[in-house]
Design a protein around this motif. Structure first.
Motif, PDB file in Angstrom:
ATOM      1  N   THR A 126      27.196  55.795  -2.934  1.00  0.00           N
ATOM      2  CA  THR A 126      26.198  54.969  -2.253  1.00  0.00           C
ATOM      3  C   THR A 126      26.775  53.579  -2.024  1.00  0.00           C
ATOM      4  N   HIS A 128      25.779  50.842  -3.370  1.00  0.00           N
ATOM      5  CA  HIS A 128      25.600  49.932  -4.508  1.00  0.00           C
ATOM      6  C   HIS A 128      26.141  50.591  -5.765  1.00  0.00           C
ATOM      7  N   VAL A 131      23.583  52.547  -8.004  1.00  0.00           N
ATOM      8  CA  VAL A 131      22.699  53.562  -7.422  1.00  0.00           C
ATOM      9  C   VAL A 131      23.438  54.885  -7.294  1.00  0.00           C
ATOM     10  N   GLU A 134      19.941  58.402  -3.179  1.00  0.00           N
ATOM     11  CA  GLU A 134      18.824  57.745  -2.508  1.00  0.00           C
ATOM     12  C   GLU A 134      17.966  58.743  -1.748  1.00  0.00           C
ATOM     13  N   GLU A 136      14.651  58.353   1.331  1.00  0.00           N
ATOM     14  CA  GLU A 136      14.347  57.392   2.393  1.00  0.00           C
ATOM     15  C   GLU A 136      13.585  56.189   1.852  1.00  0.00           C
ATOM     16  N   GLU A 137      12.735  56.394   0.843  1.00  0.00           N
ATOM     17  CA  GLU A 137      11.884  55.310   0.349  1.00  0.00           C
ATOM     18  C   GLU A 137      12.082  55.037  -1.137  1.00  0.00           C
ATOM     19  N   PHE A 139      15.338  54.701  -4.449  1.00  0.00           N
ATOM     20  CA  PHE A 139      16.731  54.813  -4.891  1.00  0.00           C
ATOM     21  C   PHE A 139      16.731  55.109  -6.386  1.00  0.00           C
ATOM     22  N   ASN A 161      17.726  46.264  -2.575  1.00  0.00           N
ATOM     23  CA  ASN A 161      16.882  47.212  -1.854  1.00  0.00           C
ATOM     24  C   ASN A 161      15.523  46.641  -1.469  1.00  0.00           C
ATOM     25  N   ARG A 164      14.714  46.629   2.250  1.00  0.00           N
ATOM     26  CA  ARG A 164      14.469  47.969   2.777  1.00  0.00           C
ATOM     27  C   ARG A 164      13.109  48.505   2.364  1.00  0.00           C
ATOM     28  N   THR A 166      12.508  49.960  -0.451  1.00  0.00           N
ATOM     29  CA  THR A 166      12.649  51.143  -1.287  1.00  0.00           C
ATOM     30  C   THR A 166      12.405  50.791  -2.757  1.00  0.00           C
ATOM     31  N   GLY A 218      11.635  60.377  -2.942  1.00  0.00           N
ATOM     32  CA  GLY A 218      12.340  60.508  -4.204  1.00  0.00           C
ATOM     33  C   GLY A 218      11.614  61.505  -5.096  1.00  0.00           C
TER      34      GLY A 218
END
Length: 462
Positions: A126, A128, A131, A134, A136-137, A139, A161, A164, A166, A218
């Protein structure tokens, strides 16, 4: 999930020692610097093998045993630096991490602590270093540690994040425990503690409900069979745990060149634990010794940005405690507001220092450090870490209204509510402590506190 290595070093790792230790990991590996002094090691295919954080001076030494275990604290160097490596959990990543950490310890003196072996099936490349993978919403940060802290890895991932939108989900084995700071964070809306059940499934570490992976959200509750899901096996264990006293305090500082930031932390811990915090920092481990002047300088330097700080108690004096303080600023950069939250651990409910609460309210009011105070009690480990098991719902112990709130409501009105209030402090700086009904159930006590808040809110404004 990642493989973590911490080198506890006898001297500060300078550029030369770090460069040589990175070279030890393999001459064919590429070194990539990131923001904040973070360094990554990548293989010939540009895959991340290990990420090294800048070392931190260990001035509050109890943090080593609190987060890494008592064995890690044995024979610590007189001067100690904490250097953490987060590695890809395959053989190549683990080897690279150990070569770096062992190289630092060999050159500078010290020892090396390692996490559990991690799980390479729960790892993706990823953007980061903290992380693993992930949706879409959401991590996911996966940690194979006995105690999982609110680390710089996690706080940086949350910040990265935020734009974003997330949310954080923390994935651990069932054997892991969370610190108060991290558990507080994952109880925010949409965040989640995901626990591997050891049988190929996972469940929520706070509610116990089974979870499944969803590519958009998630990990989400698994209700695919159409019936009400049952908590994970063993989650409803009601064996004794100990007791927590949970304190949430709001403080509003008037316009002042030097507001007494975090003085309220000292009053709360002094009255309820008998000691001041041992250490503090922007995340865990909280390695700097408690020094309010130094702390205030950092917070003022960051103004008008919000500052979030973590603090912890001593390992050998008073009951264990840990908490956080959030300092935000008004647009003028002078008026500040603090939100302080902490948990103090005791052997059982009989040891909770409930008799000290009126004195705490009076002391806070005398120094104009009380807006609203809420105190609750709950089941919990004395070391103030949280297992993935049912802790029950926290029960209100009481609440307090500070002098400004009493003046706005009018003392007569404030004392006429559904809870019997106890006025405390001198005239002009009087607060009111509202103890919850002692014999009431948790629900009745919560309803009584909510009714008192509605009564105060309905007060005419002067």
């Amino acid at each position: 999930m990642s493989y973590d290595v911490v080198a506890l070093l006898a001297a500060e790792p300078g550029m030369v020692a770090v460069a040589h230790s990175l070279r030890d990991a393999g001459a064919d590996l590429a070194v990539r610097p990131l923001d904040g002094g973070v360094v990554q090691l990548r293989d010939a295919e540009a895959r991340v093998l290990a990420t090294l954080e800048p070392a931190q001076l260990v001035e509050s030494r109890g943090e080593v045993s609190r987060l890494l275990g008592a064995e890690a604290a044995v024979n610590l160097p007189d001067t100690c630096w904490w250097a953490e490596v987060r590695a890809r959990p395959d053989a190549a990543g683990r080897e690279a991490a150990h070569r770096v950490a062992d190289g630092l310890a060999l050159r500078l003196g010290g020892g090396v602590w390692t996490s559990g072996p991690g799980d390479f099936s729960l790892w993706e490349e990823t953007g980061h270093p903290a992380v693993e993978f992930e949706a879409e919403e959401a991590f996911v940060v996966a940690q194979d540690r006995e105690v999982v802290p609110l680390s710089s890895w996690i706080t940086d991932a949350v910040s990265a994040n935020a734009l974003r939108g997330t949310v954080l989900q923390v994935l651990t084995p069932r054997s892991s425990r969370l610190t108060h700071g991290l558990r507080t964070l994952i109880t925010q809306p949409m965040a989640r503690w995901v626990v591997l059940d050891g049988k190929g499934g996972q469940f929520d570490g706070v509610s116990g409900l089974p979870l499944r992976w969803d590519r958009v959200h998630g990990y989400v509750p698994d209700a695919r069979n159409g019936s009400a899901p049952e908590p994970a096996c063993g989650f409803l264990d009601i064996s004794p745990l100990g007791a927590h006293l949970l304190v949430d305090l709001a403080v509003r500082h008037g316009a002042s060149f030097a507001p007494p930031l975090c003085r309220a932390v000292e009053l709360v811990t002094g009255h309820l634990a008998g000691v001041l915090p041992a250490g503090w920092g922007p995340h865990e481990p909280a390695l700097a010794p408690w020094d309010r002047e130094r702390l205030v300088r950092l917070v003022r330097h960051r103004a008008p940005r919000t500052a979030v700080l973590q603090f912890s108690g001593h390992q050998d004096a008073g009951p264990p405690f840990t908490g956080g303080a959030r300092v935000s600023w008004a647009p003028d950069g002078e008026r500040a507001a603090e939100r302080i939250s902490l948990a103090i651990g005791f052997e059982d409910e009989g040891a909770l220092p409930l008799g000290a609460l009126p004195g705490l309210v009076e002391a806070l009011a005398a120094e104009n450090l009380l807006d609203v105070l809420h105190v609750r009690r709950a089941r919990g480990r004395r070391d103030v870490t949280f297992e993935p098991r049912w802790h029950g719902l926290a029960a209100p112990v009481g609440m307090a209204l500070g002098p400004d709130g009493v003046r706005r409501a009018g003392e007569e009105h404030a004392l006429a509510g559904p809870l019997r209030g106890e006025p405390l402090g001198e005239a002009g700086a009087r607060a009111i402590w509202y103890p919850a009904p002692a014999e009431a159930t948790r629900q009745r006590a919560a309803e009584a506190v909510a009714a008192q808040l509605r009564h105060l809110t309905a007060a005419p404004r002067s």
